[in-house]
Design a protein around this motif. Structure first.
Motif, PDB file in Angstrom:
ATOM      1  N   GLY D  49       6.088   1.498  -3.398  1.00  0.00           N
ATOM      2  CA  GLY D  49       6.898   2.224  -4.360  1.00  0.00           C
ATOM      3  C   GLY D  49       6.586   3.706  -4.439  1.00  0.00           C
ATOM      4  N   VAL D  50       7.553   4.464  -4.979  1.00  0.00           N
ATOM      5  CA  VAL D  50       7.403   5.912  -5.068  1.00  0.00           C
ATOM      6  C   VAL D  50       6.289   6.275  -6.037  1.00  0.00           C
ATOM      7  N   ARG D  51       6.293   5.658  -7.200  1.00  0.00           N
ATOM      8  CA  ARG D  51       5.248   5.972  -8.159  1.00  0.00           C
ATOM      9  C   ARG D  51       3.898   5.469  -7.680  1.00  0.00           C
ATOM     10  N   ALA D  52       3.904   4.345  -6.977  1.00  0.00           N
ATOM     11  CA  ALA D  52       2.666   3.827  -6.408  1.00  0.00           C
ATOM     12  C   ALA D  52       2.046   4.868  -5.477  1.00  0.00           C
ATOM     13  N   GLN D  53       2.918   5.659  -4.837  1.00  0.00           N
ATOM     14  CA  GLN D  53       2.435   6.680  -3.909  1.00  0.00           C
ATOM     15  C   GLN D  53       1.440   7.619  -4.590  1.00  0.00           C
ATOM     16  N   GLU D  54       1.784   8.045  -5.800  1.00  0.00           N
ATOM     17  CA  GLU D  54       0.888   8.927  -6.559  1.00  0.00           C
ATOM     18  C   GLU D  54      -0.445   8.228  -6.831  1.00  0.00           C
ATOM     19  N   VAL D  55      -0.370   6.973  -7.216  1.00  0.00           N
ATOM     20  CA  VAL D  55      -1.575   6.197  -7.499  1.00  0.00           C
ATOM     21  C   VAL D  55      -2.406   6.022  -6.241  1.00  0.00           C
ATOM     22  N   LYS D  56      -1.730   5.653  -5.143  1.00  0.00           N
ATOM     23  CA  LYS D  56      -2.425   5.461  -3.868  1.00  0.00           C
ATOM     24  C   LYS D  56      -3.144   6.739  -3.427  1.00  0.00           C
ATOM     25  N   GLU D  57      -2.469   7.858  -3.589  1.00  0.00           N
ATOM     26  CA  GLU D  57      -3.090   9.112  -3.170  1.00  0.00           C
ATOM     27  C   GLU D  57      -4.289   9.462  -4.040  1.00  0.00           C
TER      28      GLU D  57
ATOM     29  N   PHE F 159       8.968   2.254  -0.757  1.00  0.00           N
ATOM     30  CA  PHE F 159       9.683   3.026  -1.768  1.00  0.00           C
ATOM     31  C   PHE F 159      10.899   2.238  -2.262  1.00  0.00           C
ATOM     32  N   LEU F 160      11.620   1.675  -1.311  1.00  0.00           N
ATOM     33  CA  LEU F 160      12.855   0.945  -1.657  1.00  0.00           C
ATOM     34  C   LEU F 160      12.561  -0.233  -2.581  1.00  0.00           C
ATOM     35  N   ARG F 161      11.446  -0.910  -2.299  1.00  0.00           N
ATOM     36  CA  ARG F 161      11.120  -2.096  -3.102  1.00  0.00           C
ATOM     37  C   ARG F 161      11.025  -1.766  -4.579  1.00  0.00           C
ATOM     38  N   GLU F 162      10.493  -0.600  -4.907  1.00  0.00           N
ATOM     39  CA  GLU F 162      10.371  -0.211  -6.312  1.00  0.00           C
ATOM     40  C   GLU F 162      11.738  -0.172  -6.985  1.00  0.00           C
ATOM     41  N   TYR F 163      12.702   0.444  -6.289  1.00  0.00           N
ATOM     42  CA  TYR F 163      14.038   0.563  -6.877  1.00  0.00           C
ATOM     43  C   TYR F 163      14.718  -0.797  -6.943  1.00  0.00           C
ATOM     44  N   VAL F 164      14.485  -1.628  -5.929  1.00  0.00           N
ATOM     45  CA  VAL F 164      15.028  -2.989  -5.954  1.00  0.00           C
ATOM     46  C   VAL F 164      14.487  -3.735  -7.175  1.00  0.00           C
ATOM     47  N   ALA F 165      13.163  -3.587  -7.367  1.00  0.00           N
ATOM     48  CA  ALA F 165      12.524  -4.273  -8.495  1.00  0.00           C
ATOM     49  C   ALA F 165      13.091  -3.806  -9.838  1.00  0.00           C
ATOM     50  N   GLU F 166      13.517  -2.527  -9.867  1.00  0.00           N
ATOM     51  CA  GLU F 166      14.086  -1.983 -11.098  1.00  0.00           C
ATOM     52  C   GLU F 166      15.587  -2.257 -11.190  1.00  0.00           C
ATOM     53  N   GLY F 167      16.103  -2.916 -10.157  1.00  0.00           N
ATOM     54  CA  GLY F 167      17.530  -3.233 -10.166  1.00  0.00           C
ATOM     55  C   GLY F 167      18.421  -2.037  -9.871  1.00  0.00           C
TER      56      GLY F 167
END
Lengths: 169, 169, 169, 169, 169, 169, 169, 169, 169, 169, 169, 169
Positions: D49-57, F159-167
């Motif tokens: 995920g995009v937000r996970a990216q910040e956490v991962k970094e 990245f895509l998975r995050e948006y999928v998860a959020e619908g």
């Protein structure tokens, strides 16, 4: 100080004979350095052991320095209107720096380095004498290289002393 | 895929014969690179002329790369339980890369480089074949070096074409 | 060459079974590297003595390299749709790399490193075989890591030889 | 201020008992940092995920810092005449930092980091107390590390607040 | 905590007596570091041998660190309204760090370093005590320097152990 | 292993047909990378939003990497005696990577990147197969590039998975 | 040593009152540093003259250092669960550091700096006392900053002495 | 083009009135940048959350840039024979950039930044107009700063759009 | 040029007497440089005042240079088979470089530096004469150091002239 | 000077029509730069010959510069509330910069570069005129880029003159 | 060796006449280098053509080197108690290095460089002779500069040979 | 805005007359900068004294900047189809910047610098006017250089004020 130098010094027409004899000395020096590069690559890889590691690293660090010397000699040959020789004219002379029978025998490498450096010191000392007052540029360049080689030889003499003290050399 | 590799691959006891034959190929490669270093120092200094400058710089930049190759070959020989040879075993073969009669003859240098690179490419292609499936580490290392040499040869082939087009080669 | 690869290779749907078996191999490799990091930190500090210093420095320099390997394995597991395992799944296996009874016993450390590297070489050699023609990316990555480990093992074998020659190992 | 320090402070003969108890605390700290390294590598790769990216970094950048802490603890153990333990003595305790069931669940990782950092803060706070007036060098070193860990925990507490505010944690 | 510090702490008028006694301690520390610089230059050059090389390098690397300590002490003396003393007030005390009779005797150098570091540790430990609660800035600075010296002493104690184990010290 | 390679491998006369077919594959790859450069510049600027920032930065960092790939493909085409094509032969195909209708729609960009990377992975997988045993240099180069593209695709799938998860996708 | 610290020290629930009083002290320190940044930018530009140049450069170099202090104070406020205040709460107090009537009057600037630094030293000395034994992390951080400010004040006191000696201040 | 510039342009005697009015505009600009530095330090620390992280980092990176702008304005005031004002003349105006009631409210920060940047853009646009044809050096400098501020505002407008799209702003 | 140098020049057996006399000169030079290091640290801290700042900085920058000279002398002593002396043989002679009675008296420091440099120049000029034609390496090294010292002395002579012109020296 | 600019200049509501027409000009410029990147990669690889080498290197060095221009144009489009176009809108126009029939024909490349640069200069000159007094930020940015392109064109005009003088162009 | 040097060598009172004659020689050298800087800037820009590019780059790289020489000469004049002359005493003499009638005439530039370097070599050779035994520091400095100039002249002689061989010079 | 620019602006055929008059202005500027380089080298060496040190350093730092200006002017002359003049056309005009009678007279140098900068500011201000609307590239370049010169002049005006205040100028 009496002097018979022409207006452009060693590059002058009237100095051509002297110049050519210096070029011959520089060619020998050039091949000495290249053979050292070759054998230092070899000796920075072959020996085994923890203490050999220190010797290998000393040798490996010097590869670039010796290659630099070779390039300085080549450039000076060119500057003195000489031609830098090719590999076909190369003849190996550092018989003491060949690989040992047993790669654990690091004393073999140390003695080989001392022998090679001593040879270089003798030859460069002669160039310093030959260029006195006639080619200060070559002299200055060779004195700096001579300093490097004296430092190397003294370092490896120190290495040897340890093995002598231990009765291993 | 059928395979008869031992558990430690090329370093295994049962692979010793194959390993020794690879070591022999690597020794030849090692000296090829060292002779190239030697002749590239020479040819980065000797030629005269503006266009020669471009050639000299290409050659000079490659000195470090070729020396690096030699050091990689040396290290791999050691890793495969071989002994890196010394200068006494060196024999010059790059007769095309010797200094030209006239230092203005840069075509001589260009042809010499192409000849040397072609020889390297043939030998390294053979090592790639010989190590297929038995020593992927050596193969991988040699493919990378092979790429460098192909690039050099093609560059100098391009240099040569200009002189051919001008009727000078 | 016959091939049954799908259009996206190892990432394809039809390759999922093969992919999972590679992921399992990579997880083992991942923990091997992490345990090495752990024991190299330990062994870069514990041993006493001048010669130990050389060994400690070799080990310390490798910490970053081994950590880098672990990170490469982790990234590849993720790329192959696997999940990188956490510390709860970790099990120590490098019994030879535990601290010696006497910290002056550097041979203990040297043997431990050789043992750990040999284990890694066997496992990585297997991964290279398993990925042949089905996952060239993993194979290429593991060959490079394998090269590093072969180099380490051979260096420490060289260290060991010195102590053997002195009758201390 | 009353003081019973010997002339060389914590390194003195008479302080040996105190020194050993500090060494034990440092060993625990050493393994805490190493487990964090391990789980941070894992958690810098797994989440999606995009937000996970910040956490991962954030997590990835801390790997080097935590490894550095581990090396400081190891060095200090050695300075206090202790022996740094090997991987066989390691026991995983950070059960909250294991991979989530679904890699999209970044809250899982955030909570795991906070939990691990809180554990470290408690332990290091105790070391600071135990070394008060008897080993200022260890105390000074641990205070600096404690500062790092407080900063990490507060950052991740801030991350968590966002998800709480969104009703996702 | 009861405290009688003035509003500007150690720089206050009312703290002048305490400040002067700290300055005296710092002057001694200043000369200790300068003598160490002097003897470390000497001992980074004199010893012979492969193992001596490791010792020489450790010593040489520390020259800059010790010089930095001296400059810190000098700056702090100035900050505390003192005057940094000149060379005429210098008196050599490190009799154990003088050149050995035989330059192959590296144990002599190792013992000399340990002796000098032990002296520094005792003196700095005292400064840490003297500045407790009255001059936290000096205390903090000296604790950091103390840490460096403890690390050096422990390293050379480790070197010594090897020679003891070999029956050479 | 049976092999019909000539002495200079893929550069040999007899390999010209195979060589030309590889050159055609490389030209396609060359334009794929250039189109990616073009669209990555576009997509590193257009999207709006905090989360888009992370996506934009990922894309921007890859511009240099993709340009580097294009330059590698160009150089290899030249080495294989091909001619690198000019802009007139370029045809855009990445229809999924065009700007979204609303710049806040970052999912559009994410899907576009995945689509482009998947196309590259398919094509490069084919080149790896086509060059097997006939051109190891090209194969090695393309495997490394393939690794990069797999990593990119997996990151954006995450990245895509995050948006999928959020619908939202 | 008696201690009533909770398990997480200053971050504990039971320490909240103490924590808040420290946060208030840190807010004051935060604005002191920001006002110093502001006036140092001003005073690194306004004064005229050769000797003023030296003063301006000293002041300019410190801008980054003082900004760094401000950022450290801000970060620590956050770590202690406080909120960093905004510009509306700022009140200027350094009346001695305002521009002189004549820009050639560098003594004005020197006195202003000493006055500002003396104020900082008093406040930070108080923070050091307040945090003693309850928040070693804040204390350690402030001691380091205090050291910087003492050094600045002493440097400018030295500058002032010259003008006093010349009868200009 | 009609022009009434003196021979030294804006530095001429006859331009003094115009010069003073420009200096007044630059003083306002100077304090705008300094207030921005102040509030950006605050806002790079206060907000909580993963997405806030991106905002905080954008803000933190700009601190140095804005400080640089302030220093450019100060230097230009001096070059135009003005006096840079001190902190006593500072008045805070960025009421939208004060800390939010809840640190999780990152929209508050985003709007504050847009508001501050919009104010700067208006003021700098005016300076560009006022300096047209009379002071090209100031104009050129301010256009470059204006460009930076436009870029910042547009970035944060993009951030805001995301929250608007999510119905949170 | 008549010469009686042996084949290895100054390192030869027959040159030992000359070599020893050069070593004695170098030992004196070695201690001169170390005393300068000591007094330059002192004088880079003690003086007060804006102009003193320039002097202090000149002195501080030279510390590293002078230390480098000392290390060169030490290395050369070793290369000439001498033993570098320890701190017990050190005797301070730079009575002009001791701290002034009043730290505002920068003329005191300037005169002290000139005095110390003049002494060094005399001694090094003698070494240059003594090594003429017998040890070109030492001569070359000392000429370079002599150049540095001449430059320093001339700079401080210039400093002194200002105070003389002002009637303060 | 009469002016009808709104308070925020080109970003104002009332300037939207003008802004859009500038955006259209910038889009054209954006694709010009991207096509140049594409053809410069191609032309930095294709040509053969020593003199071609100089041309190829000039072209290769400019790739990064031209890509930077493209990124500047893209960012400015965004700042002006435009949308950067994707690859599907790209149309190649640099017909003179396509690969020559014979790669030895370097004049072909030189003329192609001049043609492309002349096109860019005409377009950018127009943008400079269109933005006069309405959008100084865009104007300033484009003037800087225009300078780069003028320099490139003049360099290649110089290259062409040599071939014209030789009767080859 | 007979010598009448005073104790401080060339800086001594009794050497003032000799010193002044050296200063005169150095002034001439100083202006030679400055004129070279001037003409090298000119000739690094004027010439047209691909081959001219190589010449221009050689010339441009030397600008810094020649400026450095000028600064060394200036510093040495000062050290020898001379006064460095100002631009009013400058007289141009390098008539061969003025711009050619046609900028395509690169042979003109090459000959001009050779002429200027030959003049410098003659003058510096004379300085080397004049300083023999009386001012080794100046001699050493000039020999190093002489080496640079010899290298430049030889390079351009090589450039010239190509044009001679082509019948163009 | 009315404009009669051709499609390529200042490089167009129809602009040749204007272009030539700009070239003449740039030639004057070119020699102004070169004379400044010359006199700044001189004045960075000659003056004596502590305060002179600050002046000398300011002057020395500007040498590179002024040389860079000269190179920019030269490049622009070439871009505008002019020919950069050689040293024979140089005429010295900075009579105020010649060496003072007494090197302690630093006011002489300060006034000389102000005089030279004022001359440059007048000339560059004129170029800015002459290029308005016809050559924005030259104008932009000169404005940036003008900014540098204004800054230098103001700095030295500040220096002068100190001496005026002391009654020495």
């Amino acid at each position: 100080m009496e002097t018979n130098r022409g207006s452009e010094g060693i590059l002058s027409e009237e100095m051509s004979e002297k110049r050519e004899s210096i070029v011959e000395l520089l060619k020998t020096a050039y091949f000495m350095e290249l053979e050292t590069v070759m054998n230092y690559v070899t000796n920075s890889v072959n020996p085994d052991g923890v203490r050999a590691q220190e010797v290998k690293e000393s040798v490996e660090e010097d590869i670039q320095e010796e290659l630099g010397h070779a390039q300085q000699f080549a450039a000076r040959i060119k500057e003195l209107y000489g031609v830098v020789p090719g590999s076909m004219e190369f003849e190996a002379v550092q018989d003491k720096l060949q690989p040992a029978d047993d790669q654990i025998d690091v004393v073999h490498t140390i003695k080989g380095v001392i022998d090679a450096e001593a040879g270089a010191i003798q030859h460069y000392t002669r160039i310093v004498e030959e260029t006195e007052e006639v080619d200060p540029v070559t002299q200055d360049m060779v004195i700096a290289i001579l300093h490097d080689e004296q430092g190397h030889m003294r370092l490896f003499e120190g290495f040897l002393r340890e093995y002598v003290a231990e009765g291993k050399a």
